[in-house]
Structures are given as C-alpha cells and as structure tokens.
Scaffold this motif. Structure first.
Motif, PDB file in Angstrom:
ATOM      1  N   ALA A   1       0.767  -1.134  -0.016  1.00 35.35           N
ATOM      2  CA  ALA A   1       0.072  -0.093  -0.009  1.00 35.35           C
ATOM      3  C   ALA A   1       0.891   1.185  -0.085  1.00 35.35           C
ATOM      4  O   ALA A   1       1.868   1.232   0.503  1.00 35.35           O
ATOM      5  N   PRO A   2       0.365   2.468  -0.381  1.00 36.71           N
ATOM      6  CA  PRO A   2       1.167   3.468  -0.551  1.00 36.71           C
ATOM      7  C   PRO A   2       1.673   3.856   1.029  1.00 36.71           C
ATOM      8  O   PRO A   2       0.999   3.904   1.920  1.00 36.71           O
ATOM      9  N   GLY A   3       2.912   4.208   1.134  1.00 38.13           N
ATOM     10  CA  GLY A   3       3.906   4.688   2.159  1.00 38.13           C
ATOM     11  C   GLY A   3       4.080   3.356   2.962  1.00 38.13           C
ATOM     12  O   GLY A   3       4.291   3.716   4.297  1.00 38.13           O
ATOM     13  N   LYS A   4       3.811   2.330   2.629  1.00 33.28           N
ATOM     14  CA  LYS A   4       3.907   0.986   3.468  1.00 33.28           C
ATOM     15  C   LYS A   4       4.849   0.098   2.821  1.00 33.28           C
ATOM     16  O   LYS A   4       5.181   0.072   1.890  1.00 33.28           O
ATOM     17  N   GLU A   5       5.354  -0.816   3.786  1.00 28.71           N
ATOM     18  CA  GLU A   5       6.199  -2.048   3.321  1.00 28.71           C
ATOM     19  C   GLU A   5       5.309  -3.076   2.555  1.00 28.71           C
ATOM     20  O   GLU A   5       4.268  -3.347   2.907  1.00 28.71           O
ATOM     21  N   ARG A   6       6.060  -3.494   1.901  1.00 26.43           N
ATOM     22  CA  ARG A   6       5.428  -4.740   1.011  1.00 26.43           C
ATOM     23  C   ARG A   6       5.209  -5.854   1.993  1.00 26.43           C
ATOM     24  O   ARG A   6       6.008  -6.193   3.134  1.00 26.43           O
ATOM     25  N   GLU A   7       4.326  -6.481   1.971  1.00 21.32           N
ATOM     26  CA  GLU A   7       3.804  -7.556   3.092  1.00 21.32           C
ATOM     27  C   GLU A   7       3.108  -8.793   2.381  1.00 21.32           C
ATOM     28  O   GLU A   7       2.565  -8.700   1.249  1.00 21.32           O
ATOM     29  N   PHE A   8       3.313  -9.990   3.103  1.00 21.73           N
ATOM     30  CA  PHE A   8       2.749 -11.302   2.503  1.00 21.73           C
ATOM     31  C   PHE A   8       1.538 -11.099   2.600  1.00 21.73           C
ATOM     32  O   PHE A   8       0.809 -10.886   3.845  1.00 21.73           O
ATOM     33  N   VAL A   9       0.831 -11.994   1.723  1.00 20.51           N
ATOM     34  CA  VAL A   9      -0.672 -11.951   1.586  1.00 20.51           C
ATOM     35  C   VAL A   9      -0.951 -13.728   1.754  1.00 20.51           C
ATOM     36  O   VAL A   9      -1.688 -13.940   2.539  1.00 20.51           O
ATOM     37  N   ALA A  10      -0.349 -14.232   0.824  1.00 17.77           N
ATOM     38  CA  ALA A  10      -0.889 -15.809   0.670  1.00 17.77           C
ATOM     39  C   ALA A  10       0.303 -16.432  -0.156  1.00 17.77           C
ATOM     40  O   ALA A  10       0.939 -15.798  -1.108  1.00 17.77           O
ATOM     41  N   GLY A  11       0.332 -17.512  -0.039  1.00 27.76           N
ATOM     42  CA  GLY A  11       1.431 -18.400  -0.690  1.00 27.76           C
ATOM     43  C   GLY A  11       1.105 -19.879  -0.844  1.00 27.76           C
ATOM     44  O   GLY A  11       0.214 -20.449  -0.129  1.00 27.76           O
ATOM     45  N   ILE A  12       1.634 -20.396  -1.906  1.00 28.16           N
ATOM     46  CA  ILE A  12       1.239 -21.877  -2.048  1.00 28.16           C
ATOM     47  C   ILE A  12       2.435 -22.785  -2.438  1.00 28.16           C
ATOM     48  O   ILE A  12       3.307 -22.143  -3.524  1.00 28.16           O
ATOM     49  N   ARG A  13       2.895 -23.994  -1.989  1.00 27.43           N
ATOM     50  CA  ARG A  13       3.924 -24.711  -2.478  1.00 27.43           C
ATOM     51  C   ARG A  13       3.625 -25.385  -3.640  1.00 27.43           C
ATOM     52  O   ARG A  13       2.478 -25.968  -4.061  1.00 27.43           O
ATOM     53  N   TRP A  14       4.234 -25.216  -4.459  1.00 30.29           N
ATOM     54  CA  TRP A  14       4.009 -25.814  -5.955  1.00 30.29           C
ATOM     55  C   TRP A  14       3.587 -27.188  -5.831  1.00 30.29           C
ATOM     56  O   TRP A  14       2.909 -27.671  -6.573  1.00 30.29           O
ATOM     57  N   GLY A  15       4.492 -27.858  -5.233  1.00 25.71           N
ATOM     58  CA  GLY A  15       4.464 -29.494  -5.271  1.00 25.71           C
ATOM     59  C   GLY A  15       3.137 -29.947  -4.499  1.00 25.71           C
ATOM     60  O   GLY A  15       2.233 -30.386  -5.021  1.00 25.71           O
ATOM     61  N   ALA A  16       3.168 -29.813  -3.164  1.00 21.91           N
ATOM     62  CA  ALA A  16       2.222 -30.268  -2.338  1.00 21.91           C
ATOM     63  C   ALA A  16       0.935 -29.514  -2.415  1.00 21.91           C
ATOM     64  O   ALA A  16      -0.113 -29.914  -1.837  1.00 21.91           O
ATOM     65  N   GLY A  17       1.000 -28.167  -2.625  1.00 25.29           N
ATOM     66  CA  GLY A  17      -0.024 -27.394  -2.785  1.00 25.29           C
ATOM     67  C   GLY A  17      -0.410 -26.798  -1.440  1.00 25.29           C
ATOM     68  O   GLY A  17      -1.625 -26.303  -1.108  1.00 25.29           O
ATOM     69  N   THR A  18       0.616 -26.982  -0.487  1.00 33.36           N
ATOM     70  CA  THR A  18       0.251 -26.278   0.809  1.00 33.36           C
ATOM     71  C   THR A  18      -0.062 -24.868   0.764  1.00 33.36           C
ATOM     72  O   THR A  18       0.881 -24.243   0.052  1.00 33.36           O
ATOM     73  N   LYS A  19      -1.125 -24.231   1.649  1.00 35.15           N
ATOM     74  CA  LYS A  19      -1.308 -22.925   1.366  1.00 35.15           C
ATOM     75  C   LYS A  19      -1.134 -22.297   2.756  1.00 35.15           C
ATOM     76  O   LYS A  19      -1.368 -22.658   3.786  1.00 35.15           O
ATOM     77  N   VAL A  20      -0.686 -20.824   2.536  1.00 30.30           N
ATOM     78  CA  VAL A  20      -0.381 -19.991   3.885  1.00 30.30           C
ATOM     79  C   VAL A  20      -1.085 -18.703   3.601  1.00 30.30           C
ATOM     80  O   VAL A  20      -0.744 -18.083   2.453  1.00 30.30           O
ATOM     81  N   TYR A  21      -1.731 -18.339   4.635  1.00 28.63           N
ATOM     82  CA  TYR A  21      -2.399 -16.810   4.565  1.00 28.63           C
ATOM     83  C   TYR A  21      -1.954 -16.166   5.596  1.00 28.63           C
ATOM     84  O   TYR A  21      -1.641 -16.265   6.815  1.00 28.63           O
ATOM     85  N   ALA A  22      -1.905 -14.499   5.294  1.00 24.26           N
ATOM     86  CA  ALA A  22      -1.765 -13.725   6.427  1.00 24.26           C
ATOM     87  C   ALA A  22      -2.956 -13.691   7.103  1.00 24.26           C
ATOM     88  O   ALA A  22      -4.074 -13.808   6.789  1.00 24.26           O
ATOM     89  N   ASN A  23      -3.067 -13.287   8.608  1.00 20.29           N
ATOM     90  CA  ASN A  23      -4.054 -13.519   9.236  1.00 20.29           C
ATOM     91  C   ASN A  23      -5.097 -12.239   8.724  1.00 20.29           C
ATOM     92  O   ASN A  23      -6.400 -12.549   8.943  1.00 20.29           O
TER      93      ASN A  23
END
Length: 124
Positions: free
Chosen positions: A42-64
């Motif tokens: 966002a403007p004036g803010k640092e880049r932050e993690f939102v969501a990710g997925i591991r390519w092989g297993a498809g494990t998903k992780v989300y920011a709160n």
C-alpha cells in the motif's frame, strides 16, 4: 530465467470480489519445494505477505488479515497462480505482486523473482 505477469486488478466497491492471476514463464521446471506467493504494498507502507502456495504439495499459507476472505490456488499445467479475493475492504487497497519463492518461506526476503504488480483499489 523467470517471468511473472500479474493480471486481474481493478477498482471495486467494498464487499466485492476480485480474482488475480499470475502467469509464470520459467526456463526449466518449477521445483516442488518452491512456492508462489502473493504480496501487496500500500502507499507509504512496506511490502507484506498475503498468501502463498507450495508448488508441489499445494500447501497454502495466509496472512491473518486475509484468512477466510482470500483463497490462493495453482494450476500446474497452465503454470498459473490465482488469488480469489472476497469481501474486499478499503484496507486491501494496494499493488499486488506475485513472487517466486525458491526457499518456500513465504517471506519477502525469500522471493527471487517478482512480477510488476497489479493495482487493486477498494472504494468505500
């Protein structure tokens, strides 16, 4: 060589949904231990993690902040990653970036390749 191209951003109203896509072009294979992550800035803010997925297993992780509202998915055949964003809020307004994370740590510092980003604006 890796190229990531995001698409799907736009201007929406509070409560609306939007689906972002990240097309991945890579010479060679995408290793199962890698993850494809979405970040936002966002403007004036640092880049932050939102969501990710591991390519092989498809494990998903989300920011709160997005759990229960956003869903990440991948299409291994098409080499694309999607981010379905529901119940959007003004605070979701940001440039959204796709990142190739070769360590699978779901952190900015782990990303080796970035897309150029796509702007999401949520208007109240």
């Amino acid at each position: 060589q890796v190229q990531l191209v995001e698409s799907g951003g736009g201007l929406v109203q509070v409560g609306d949904s939007l689906r972002l896509s990240c097309a991945i072009a890579v010479s060679g294979r995408i290793f199962s231990s890698w993850s494809l992550d979405w970040f936002r800035q966002a403007p004036g803010k640092e880049r932050e993690f939102v969501a990710g997925i591991r390519w092989g297993a498809g494990t998903k992780v989300y920011a709160n902040s997005v759990k229960g509202r956003f869903a990440i998915s991948r299409d291994t055949a098409e080499k694309t990653v999607h981010l379905q964003m529901n119940s959007l809020k003004p605070e979701d307004t940001a440039v959204y970036y796709c990142g190739l994370d070769r360590r699978g740590d779901f952190a900015v510092s782990s990303v080796s390749d970035w897309g150029k980003g796509t702007l999401v604006t949520v208007s109240s």
